[in-house]
Design a protein around this motif. Structure first.
Motif, PDB file in Angstrom:
ATOM      1  N   LYS A 185      47.040  -5.012 -27.110  1.00 41.14           N
ATOM      2  CA  LYS A 185      45.766  -5.277 -26.453  1.00 41.14           C
ATOM      3  C   LYS A 185      44.812  -6.037 -27.374  1.00 41.14           C
ATOM      4  CE  LYS A 185      44.908  -3.409 -22.787  1.00 41.14           C
ATOM      5  NZ  LYS A 185      44.962  -3.986 -21.469  1.00 41.14           N
ATOM      6  N   SER A 186      44.609  -5.518 -28.586  1.00 39.19           N
ATOM      7  CA  SER A 186      43.637  -6.138 -29.479  1.00 39.19           C
ATOM      8  C   SER A 186      43.793  -5.617 -30.898  1.00 39.19           C
ATOM      9  CB  SER A 186      42.208  -5.852 -28.989  1.00 39.19           C
ATOM     10  OG  SER A 186      41.944  -4.467 -29.047  1.00 39.19           O
ATOM     11  N   SER A 187      43.019  -6.214 -31.770  1.00 38.60           N
ATOM     12  CA  SER A 187      42.866  -5.745 -33.146  1.00 38.60           C
ATOM     13  C   SER A 187      41.381  -5.533 -33.368  1.00 38.60           C
ATOM     14  CB  SER A 187      43.371  -6.777 -34.150  1.00 38.60           C
ATOM     15  OG  SER A 187      44.748  -6.945 -34.032  1.00 38.60           O
ATOM     16  N   LYS A 188      41.052  -4.556 -34.187  1.00 44.64           N
ATOM     17  CA  LYS A 188      39.645  -4.330 -34.484  1.00 44.64           C
ATOM     18  C   LYS A 188      39.502  -3.685 -35.855  1.00 44.64           C
ATOM     19  CE  LYS A 188      39.454   0.111 -32.074  1.00 44.64           C
ATOM     20  NZ  LYS A 188      38.809   0.889 -31.037  1.00 44.64           N
ATOM     21  N   VAL A 189      38.294  -3.768 -36.386  1.00 45.38           N
ATOM     22  CA  VAL A 189      37.976  -3.158 -37.669  1.00 45.38           C
ATOM     23  C   VAL A 189      36.988  -2.033 -37.406  1.00 45.38           C
ATOM     24  CG1 VAL A 189      36.980  -3.520 -39.954  1.00 45.38           C
ATOM     25  CG2 VAL A 189      38.311  -5.339 -38.871  1.00 45.38           C
ATOM     26  N   GLU A 190      37.273  -0.854 -37.958  1.00 45.61           N
ATOM     27  CA  GLU A 190      36.373   0.286 -37.828  1.00 45.61           C
ATOM     28  C   GLU A 190      35.831   0.638 -39.204  1.00 45.61           C
ATOM     29  OE1 GLU A 190      38.379   3.607 -36.080  1.00 45.61           O
ATOM     30  OE2 GLU A 190      38.578   2.629 -34.136  1.00 45.61           O
ATOM     31  N   ILE A 191      34.550   0.957 -39.265  1.00 47.25           N
ATOM     32  CA  ILE A 191      33.951   1.443 -40.502  1.00 47.25           C
ATOM     33  C   ILE A 191      34.039   2.962 -40.457  1.00 47.25           C
ATOM     34  CG2 ILE A 191      31.855   1.555 -41.910  1.00 47.25           C
ATOM     35  CD1 ILE A 191      33.016  -1.273 -41.653  1.00 47.25           C
ATOM     36  N   GLU A 192      34.641   3.527 -41.496  1.00 45.28           N
ATOM     37  CA  GLU A 192      34.799   4.980 -41.566  1.00 45.28           C
ATOM     38  C   GLU A 192      33.863   5.537 -42.625  1.00 45.28           C
ATOM     39  OE1 GLU A 192      39.012   5.280 -42.377  1.00 45.28           O
ATOM     40  OE2 GLU A 192      39.356   5.746 -40.268  1.00 45.28           O
ATOM     41  N   ALA A 198      38.978   0.617 -41.610  1.00 41.86           N
ATOM     42  CA  ALA A 198      40.304   0.832 -41.044  1.00 41.86           C
ATOM     43  C   ALA A 198      40.577  -0.333 -40.109  1.00 41.86           C
ATOM     44  CB  ALA A 198      40.365   2.150 -40.287  1.00 41.86           C
ATOM     45  N   TYR A 199      41.743  -0.909 -40.235  1.00 40.99           N
ATOM     46  CA  TYR A 199      42.147  -2.040 -39.409  1.00 40.99           C
ATOM     47  C   TYR A 199      43.069  -1.490 -38.325  1.00 40.99           C
ATOM     48  CZ  TYR A 199      40.119  -4.592 -43.213  1.00 40.99           C
ATOM     49  OH  TYR A 199      39.237  -5.068 -44.155  1.00 40.99           O
ATOM     50  N   CYS A 200      42.668  -1.643 -37.076  1.00 41.21           N
ATOM     51  CA  CYS A 200      43.357  -1.000 -35.962  1.00 41.21           C
ATOM     52  C   CYS A 200      44.089  -2.013 -35.081  1.00 41.21           C
ATOM     53  CB  CYS A 200      42.366  -0.236 -35.090  1.00 41.21           C
ATOM     54  SG  CYS A 200      41.454   1.014 -35.977  1.00 41.21           S
ATOM     55  N   LYS A 223      49.191   4.378 -21.479  1.00 47.41           N
ATOM     56  CA  LYS A 223      48.079   4.960 -22.225  1.00 47.41           C
ATOM     57  C   LYS A 223      47.709   4.044 -23.402  1.00 47.41           C
ATOM     58  CE  LYS A 223      46.548   9.178 -24.406  1.00 47.41           C
ATOM     59  NZ  LYS A 223      46.813  10.549 -24.721  1.00 47.41           N
ATOM     60  N   LEU A 224      46.399   3.848 -23.609  1.00 44.95           N
ATOM     61  CA  LEU A 224      45.945   3.056 -24.759  1.00 44.95           C
ATOM     62  C   LEU A 224      46.065   3.880 -26.029  1.00 44.95           C
ATOM     63  CD1 LEU A 224      42.765   1.091 -23.645  1.00 44.95           C
ATOM     64  CD2 LEU A 224      45.048   0.222 -24.093  1.00 44.95           C
ATOM     65  N   ARG A 225      46.621   3.282 -27.042  1.00 45.41           N
ATOM     66  CA  ARG A 225      46.794   3.937 -28.336  1.00 45.41           C
ATOM     67  C   ARG A 225      46.376   2.961 -29.422  1.00 45.41           C
ATOM     68  NH1 ARG A 225      49.149   8.767 -27.624  1.00 45.41           N
ATOM     69  NH2 ARG A 225      50.555   8.974 -25.868  1.00 45.41           N
ATOM     70  N   SER A 226      46.073   3.504 -30.591  1.00 50.89           N
ATOM     71  CA  SER A 226      45.772   2.632 -31.719  1.00 50.89           C
ATOM     72  C   SER A 226      46.451   3.156 -32.963  1.00 50.89           C
ATOM     73  CB  SER A 226      44.259   2.513 -31.936  1.00 50.89           C
ATOM     74  OG  SER A 226      43.728   3.730 -32.365  1.00 50.89           O
ATOM     75  N   LEU A 227      46.812   2.233 -33.811  1.00 49.31           N
ATOM     76  CA  LEU A 227      47.358   2.546 -35.122  1.00 49.31           C
ATOM     77  C   LEU A 227      46.356   2.044 -36.144  1.00 49.31           C
ATOM     78  CD1 LEU A 227      51.053   1.405 -34.614  1.00 49.31           C
ATOM     79  CD2 LEU A 227      50.189   3.749 -34.656  1.00 49.31           C
ATOM     80  N   LYS A 228      46.024   2.884 -37.112  1.00 45.81           N
ATOM     81  CA  LYS A 228      45.068   2.502 -38.150  1.00 45.81           C
ATOM     82  C   LYS A 228      45.812   2.167 -39.434  1.00 45.81           C
ATOM     83  CE  LYS A 228      41.133   5.126 -36.496  1.00 45.81           C
ATOM     84  NZ  LYS A 228      40.077   6.086 -36.844  1.00 45.81           N
ATOM     85  N   PHE A 229      45.392   1.063 -40.025  1.00 45.47           N
ATOM     86  CA  PHE A 229      45.979   0.588 -41.268  1.00 45.47           C
ATOM     87  C   PHE A 229      44.890   0.478 -42.322  1.00 45.47           C
ATOM     88  CE2 PHE A 229      48.459  -1.033 -37.738  1.00 45.47           C
ATOM     89  CZ  PHE A 229      49.757  -0.706 -38.107  1.00 45.47           C
ATOM     90  N   SER A 230      45.278   0.562 -43.582  1.00 46.13           N
ATOM     91  CA  SER A 230      44.308   0.532 -44.674  1.00 46.13           C
ATOM     92  C   SER A 230      43.854  -0.873 -45.043  1.00 46.13           C
ATOM     93  CB  SER A 230      44.880   1.220 -45.916  1.00 46.13           C
ATOM     94  OG  SER A 230      46.039   0.543 -46.345  1.00 46.13           O
ATOM     95  N   SER A 231      44.614  -1.877 -44.617  1.00 45.04           N
ATOM     96  CA  SER A 231      44.232  -3.246 -44.964  1.00 45.04           C
ATOM     97  C   SER A 231      44.570  -4.192 -43.824  1.00 45.04           C
ATOM     98  CB  SER A 231      44.940  -3.708 -46.240  1.00 45.04           C
ATOM     99  OG  SER A 231      46.312  -3.879 -45.997  1.00 45.04           O
ATOM    100  N   GLU A 232      43.893  -5.306 -43.835  1.00 43.30           N
ATOM    101  CA  GLU A 232      44.142  -6.326 -42.814  1.00 43.30           C
ATOM    102  C   GLU A 232      45.564  -6.872 -42.928  1.00 43.30           C
ATOM    103  OE1 GLU A 232      41.871 -10.249 -41.049  1.00 43.30           O
ATOM    104  OE2 GLU A 232      41.530  -9.690 -43.130  1.00 43.30           O
ATOM    105  N   SER A 233      46.074  -6.979 -44.157  1.00 40.85           N
ATOM    106  CA  SER A 233      47.409  -7.540 -44.346  1.00 40.85           C
ATOM    107  C   SER A 233      48.499  -6.635 -43.767  1.00 40.85           C
ATOM    108  CB  SER A 233      47.674  -7.828 -45.822  1.00 40.85           C
ATOM    109  OG  SER A 233      47.646  -6.645 -46.581  1.00 40.85           O
TER     110      SER A 233
END
Length: 117
Positions: A60-67, A77-79, A88-98
């Motif tokens: 669906k998309s990519s987004k950046v969240e401030i934690e 967090a890069y989602c 169902k919409l789900r997201s995976l959080k990553f520690s870096s954009e790369s």
């Protein structure tokens, strides 16, 4: 305090395997380059991420969240947001954009820079 992220990751994998009827332990694509494998596996954010390509209906998309993790601790967090096979919409959080970009490339079956292990 014990870190519960690996346990949460295991529960997510267990639910995913049961929904798909496909199990990590039965995989046969270990000899393929990582970007061609059906399972995406990485260790990130004090846990691990294990996702099967068939579990994702579409991205669906990519987004950046401030934690805010404390009074002086802030991080990003890069989602990657996707719709799973059940709608169902789900997201995976990553520690870096790369790392998030690597996941996106894996999903599109595009080669990425990490060496095969």
């Amino acid at each position: 305090m014990m870190n519960v992220l690996p346990l949460v990751s295991l529960i997510k994998v267990w639910k995913q395997e049961r929904s798909l009827g496909i199990y990590w332990k039965n995989r046969t694509d270990q000899e393929l380059p990582e970007w061609e494998r059906d399972w995406y596996l990485t260790c990130d954010r004090a846990g691990f991420i294990l996702v099967h390509r068939a579990y994702i209906r579409h991205m669906k998309s990519s987004k950046v969240e401030i934690e805010d993790t404390g009074s002086y601790n802030r991080g990003k967090a890069y989602c990657a947001v996707f719709e799973d096979m059940n709608g169902k919409l789900r997201s995976l959080k990553f520690s870096s954009e790369s790392v998030e970009k690597e996941f996106q490339q894996w999903y599109k079956k595009q080669p990425y820079g990490r060496e095969n292990k």
